[in-house]
Design an enzyme around this catalytic site. Structure first.
Site, PDB file in Angstrom:
ATOM      1  N   ILE A  21       0.846  -1.197   0.000  1.00 43.38           N
ATOM      2  CA  ILE A  21       0.000   0.000   0.000  1.00 43.38           C
ATOM      3  C   ILE A  21       0.883   1.249   0.000  1.00 43.38           C
ATOM      4  O   ILE A  21       1.644   1.487   0.945  1.00 43.38           O
ATOM      5  CB  ILE A  21      -0.932   0.027   1.233  1.00 43.38           C
ATOM      6  CG1 ILE A  21      -1.793  -1.240   1.279  1.00 43.38           C
ATOM      7  CG2 ILE A  21      -1.799   1.273   1.215  1.00 43.38           C
ATOM      8  CD1 ILE A  21      -2.756  -1.385   0.131  1.00 43.38           C
ATOM      9  N   CYS A 100     -12.590   4.066  -8.248  1.00 38.46           N
ATOM     10  CA  CYS A 100     -11.296   4.666  -7.850  1.00 38.46           C
ATOM     11  C   CYS A 100     -10.194   4.163  -8.774  1.00 38.46           C
ATOM     12  O   CYS A 100      -9.349   4.935  -9.236  1.00 38.46           O
ATOM     13  CB  CYS A 100     -10.910   4.262  -6.433  1.00 38.46           C
ATOM     14  SG  CYS A 100     -11.887   5.005  -5.159  1.00 38.46           S
ATOM     15  N   LEU A 101     -10.195   2.847  -9.025  1.00 30.93           N
ATOM     16  CA  LEU A 101      -9.136   2.261  -9.850  1.00 30.93           C
ATOM     17  C   LEU A 101      -9.182   2.808 -11.268  1.00 30.93           C
ATOM     18  O   LEU A 101      -8.150   3.098 -11.869  1.00 30.93           O
ATOM     19  CB  LEU A 101      -9.277   0.726  -9.885  1.00 30.93           C
ATOM     20  CG  LEU A 101      -8.874   0.006  -8.605  1.00 30.93           C
ATOM     21  CD1 LEU A 101      -9.227  -1.470  -8.692  1.00 30.93           C
ATOM     22  CD2 LEU A 101      -7.383   0.161  -8.331  1.00 30.93           C
ATOM     23  N   ARG A 105      -6.068   4.623 -12.975  1.00 27.82           N
ATOM     24  CA  ARG A 105      -5.477   4.027 -14.183  1.00 27.82           C
ATOM     25  C   ARG A 105      -5.494   5.016 -15.339  1.00 27.82           C
ATOM     26  O   ARG A 105      -4.582   5.022 -16.162  1.00 27.82           O
ATOM     27  CB  ARG A 105      -6.244   2.747 -14.553  1.00 27.82           C
ATOM     28  CG  ARG A 105      -5.980   1.638 -13.566  1.00 27.82           C
ATOM     29  CD  ARG A 105      -6.938   0.483 -13.720  1.00 27.82           C
ATOM     30  NE  ARG A 105      -6.641  -0.524 -12.703  1.00 27.82           N
ATOM     31  CZ  ARG A 105      -7.379  -1.613 -12.496  1.00 27.82           C
ATOM     32  NH1 ARG A 105      -8.443  -1.836 -13.234  1.00 27.82           N
ATOM     33  NH2 ARG A 105      -7.038  -2.464 -11.558  1.00 27.82           N
ATOM     34  N   GLU A 225      -1.821  -1.062 -10.087  1.00 27.23           N
ATOM     35  CA  GLU A 225      -3.058  -0.630 -10.764  1.00 27.23           C
ATOM     36  C   GLU A 225      -3.498  -1.634 -11.823  1.00 27.23           C
ATOM     37  O   GLU A 225      -3.953  -1.273 -12.903  1.00 27.23           O
ATOM     38  CB  GLU A 225      -2.881   0.757 -11.389  1.00 27.23           C
ATOM     39  CG  GLU A 225      -2.691   1.859 -10.370  1.00 27.23           C
ATOM     40  CD  GLU A 225      -3.926   2.107  -9.524  1.00 27.23           C
ATOM     41  OE1 GLU A 225      -5.022   1.651  -9.919  1.00 27.23           O
ATOM     42  OE2 GLU A 225      -3.798   2.735  -8.467  1.00 27.23           O
TER      43      GLU A 225
HETATM   44  C1  FAD Z   1       5.578   0.112  -5.218  1.00 29.33           C
HETATM   45  C2  FAD Z   1       4.188  -0.493  -5.198  1.00 29.33           C
HETATM   46  C3  FAD Z   1       3.133   0.255  -4.701  1.00 29.33           C
HETATM   47  C4  FAD Z   1       1.846  -0.297  -4.650  1.00 29.33           C
HETATM   48  N1  FAD Z   1       0.805   0.463  -4.131  1.00 29.33           N
HETATM   49  C5  FAD Z   1      -0.428  -0.103  -4.011  1.00 29.33           C
HETATM   50  C6  FAD Z   1      -1.521   0.629  -3.386  1.00 29.33           C
HETATM   51  O1  FAD Z   1      -1.370   1.784  -3.003  1.00 29.33           O
HETATM   52  N2  FAD Z   1      -2.703  -0.006  -3.242  1.00 29.33           N
HETATM   53  C7  FAD Z   1      -2.900  -1.292  -3.661  1.00 29.33           C
HETATM   54  O2  FAD Z   1      -4.012  -1.823  -3.512  1.00 29.33           O
HETATM   55  N3  FAD Z   1      -1.900  -1.997  -4.246  1.00 29.33           N
HETATM   56  C8  FAD Z   1      -0.675  -1.442  -4.427  1.00 29.33           C
HETATM   57  N4  FAD Z   1       0.341  -2.178  -4.998  1.00 29.33           N
HETATM   58  C9  FAD Z   1       0.108  -3.599  -5.229  1.00 29.33           C
HETATM   59  C10 FAD Z   1      -0.056  -3.987  -6.655  1.00 29.33           C
HETATM   60  O3  FAD Z   1      -1.319  -3.561  -7.101  1.00 29.33           O
HETATM   61  C11 FAD Z   1       0.139  -5.510  -6.717  1.00 29.33           C
HETATM   62  O4  FAD Z   1       1.507  -5.767  -6.544  1.00 29.33           O
HETATM   63  C12 FAD Z   1      -0.384  -6.058  -8.011  1.00 29.33           C
HETATM   64  O5  FAD Z   1      -1.794  -6.024  -8.014  1.00 29.33           O
HETATM   65  C13 FAD Z   1       0.039  -7.511  -8.241  1.00 29.33           C
HETATM   66  O6  FAD Z   1      -0.280  -8.295  -7.142  1.00 29.33           O
HETATM   67  P1  FAD Z   1       0.846  -9.225  -6.518  1.00 29.33           P
HETATM   68  O7  FAD Z   1       2.048  -8.402  -6.250  1.00 29.33           O
HETATM   69  O8  FAD Z   1       0.212  -9.980  -5.415  1.00 29.33           O
HETATM   70  O9  FAD Z   1       1.222 -10.218  -7.703  1.00 29.33           O
HETATM   71  P2  FAD Z   1       0.591 -11.643  -7.977  1.00 29.33           P
HETATM   72  O10 FAD Z   1      -0.902 -11.558  -7.977  1.00 29.33           O
HETATM   73  O11 FAD Z   1       1.237 -12.626  -7.068  1.00 29.33           O
HETATM   74  O12 FAD Z   1       1.065 -11.890  -9.466  1.00 29.33           O
HETATM   75  C14 FAD Z   1       2.340 -12.442  -9.819  1.00 29.33           C
HETATM   76  C15 FAD Z   1       2.364 -12.610 -11.343  1.00 29.33           C
HETATM   77  O13 FAD Z   1       1.315 -13.520 -11.755  1.00 29.33           O
HETATM   78  C16 FAD Z   1       0.458 -12.893 -12.694  1.00 29.33           C
HETATM   79  N5  FAD Z   1      -0.920 -13.336 -12.454  1.00 29.33           N
HETATM   80  C17 FAD Z   1      -1.635 -13.252 -11.297  1.00 29.33           C
HETATM   81  N6  FAD Z   1      -2.876 -13.728 -11.460  1.00 29.33           N
HETATM   82  C18 FAD Z   1      -2.961 -14.117 -12.755  1.00 29.33           C
HETATM   83  C19 FAD Z   1      -3.991 -14.685 -13.563  1.00 29.33           C
HETATM   84  N7  FAD Z   1      -5.216 -14.922 -13.080  1.00 29.33           N
HETATM   85  N8  FAD Z   1      -3.717 -14.964 -14.849  1.00 29.33           N
HETATM   86  C20 FAD Z   1      -2.506 -14.699 -15.385  1.00 29.33           C
HETATM   87  N9  FAD Z   1      -1.481 -14.178 -14.686  1.00 29.33           N
HETATM   88  C21 FAD Z   1      -1.717 -13.877 -13.395  1.00 29.33           C
HETATM   89  C22 FAD Z   1       0.627 -11.401 -12.461  1.00 29.33           C
HETATM   90  O14 FAD Z   1       0.306 -10.663 -13.632  1.00 29.33           O
HETATM   91  C23 FAD Z   1       2.087 -11.305 -12.076  1.00 29.33           C
HETATM   92  O15 FAD Z   1       2.893 -11.228 -13.221  1.00 29.33           O
HETATM   93  C24 FAD Z   1       1.621  -1.621  -5.098  1.00 29.33           C
HETATM   94  C25 FAD Z   1       2.712  -2.371  -5.622  1.00 29.33           C
HETATM   95  C26 FAD Z   1       3.966  -1.813  -5.689  1.00 29.33           C
HETATM   96  C27 FAD Z   1       5.095  -2.637  -6.256  1.00 29.33           C
END
Ligand code: FAD
Length: 246
Positions: A21, A100-101, A105, A225
């Site tokens: 977050i 919001c998203l 985006r 996002e």
């Molecule tokens: C610096 C930073 C700031 C952030 N700030 C926020 C914030 O303010 N609020 C917030 O809510 N989030 C925030 N995020 C979180 C970000 O939205 C998530 O990291 C992102 O949604 C991916 O989730 P994950 O990291 O759990 O990856 P995972 O879900 O574990 O995904 C890993 C890989 O698998 C792929 N994958 C996952 N599911 C599927 C599927 N069904 N089919 C095909 N491929 C798939 C993904 O594309 C990815 O390449 C932030 C992230 C970062 C790095």
């Protein structure tokens, strides 16, 4: 969504954790979306949660190599109490978080163009000044091909962003179109940043020039996002009517 809210007297108790977050470690207030378990159908509601409340923790994530100036952390809620006045009044269901998203985006669609444009300008200027084999490297066809590709990509991304803005102003913009813009422009910026870094040679890996910084930051933008993959699936579902998320 696993974070839940349970009615308790004149308020709610929130439990759940969300990691990654932005600003969590420095925020005074968090906007938390949670399933309201006390209402039929568990509708999603929004809650404004002060981070100094009992049961709220916001530890920082250390060691990031991207978005280094932006604090990132976790929001952890362990039976944290909030009064009724903390509930966002006019929204229930996924419409709240999803709208919001879509806004965020849409901003990224433009931000990616800005990052890519800066990379392009820096690379063009550098190539015009750096001399090798008796002439500026901008005079070599290989470098000109890179500049031509970059300029075309930046322009294409800009046009897509413009088109989405027109639809937004008309009130016709669909979330799936924003997915297309985010997906396309962030990938475009990632490619342009990489090419710009390459055109700067060794100097490109230093903090003296911006492309490597953009490149590192775009890795986060590619993932947050909605990851590039997830936007692909959103478009896939919109184009075929078949969801391929699970
Ligand atoms: C610096 C930073 C700031 C952030 N700030 C926020 C914030 O303010 N609020 C917030 O809510 N989030 C925030 N995020 C979180 C970000 O939205 C998530 O990291 C992102 O949604 C991916 O989730 P994950 O990291 O759990 O990856 P995972 O879900 O574990 O995904 C890993 C890989 O698998 C792929 N994958 C996952 N599911 C599927 C599927 N069904 N089919 C095909 N491929 C798939 C993904 O594309 C990815 O390449 C932030 C992230 C970062 C790095």
């Amino acid at each position: 969504m696993e974070t839940s809210a349970e009615r308790d007297g004149d308020g709610y108790r929130l439990s759940g954790t969300k990691t990654w977050i932005t600003n969590a470690p420095i925020a005074d207030v968090a906007l938390v979306w949670a399933k309201d378990r006390s209402t039929e159908g568990d509708p999603v509601r929004g809650f404004l949660v002060e981070t100094d409340r009992e049961g709220v923790e916001t530890p920082a994530i250390e060691g990031k190599l991207s978005m280094r100036v932006s604090a990132t952390g976790e929001v952890s809620l362990d039976d944290a109490f909030v009064p009724e006045s903390a509930v966002l009044p006019d929204v229930a269901g996924m419409k709240g978080p999803l709208s919001c998203l879509t806004q965020a985006r849409f901003g990224i669609v433009w931000g990616a163009v800005g990052a890519a444009r800066d990379c392009f300008e820096v690379a063009r200027e550098y190539a015009g000044e750096r001399e090798q084999f008796g002439q500026p490297v901008a005079g070599f066809q290989l470098q000109q091909e890179k500049l031509a590709e970059m300029a075309t990509k930046v322009t294409t991304g800009r046009l897509l962003a413009d088109r989405l803005a027109t639809l937004k102003e008309r009130g016709e913009l669909r979330p799936q179109q924003v997915s297309m813009g985010k997906r396309h422009n962030v990938r475009m910026a990632r490619e342009v940043a990489r090419t710009a870094r390459e055109m700067l040679g060794g100097n490109g890996i230093t903090t003296d020039y911006s492309p490597m910084r953009h490149l590192a930051n775009i890795e986060t933008v590619y993932t947050y996002e909605g990851t590039h993959d997830i936007h692909t699936l959103i478009l896939g579902e919109d184009l075929t009517g078949i969801a391929a998320f699970e």
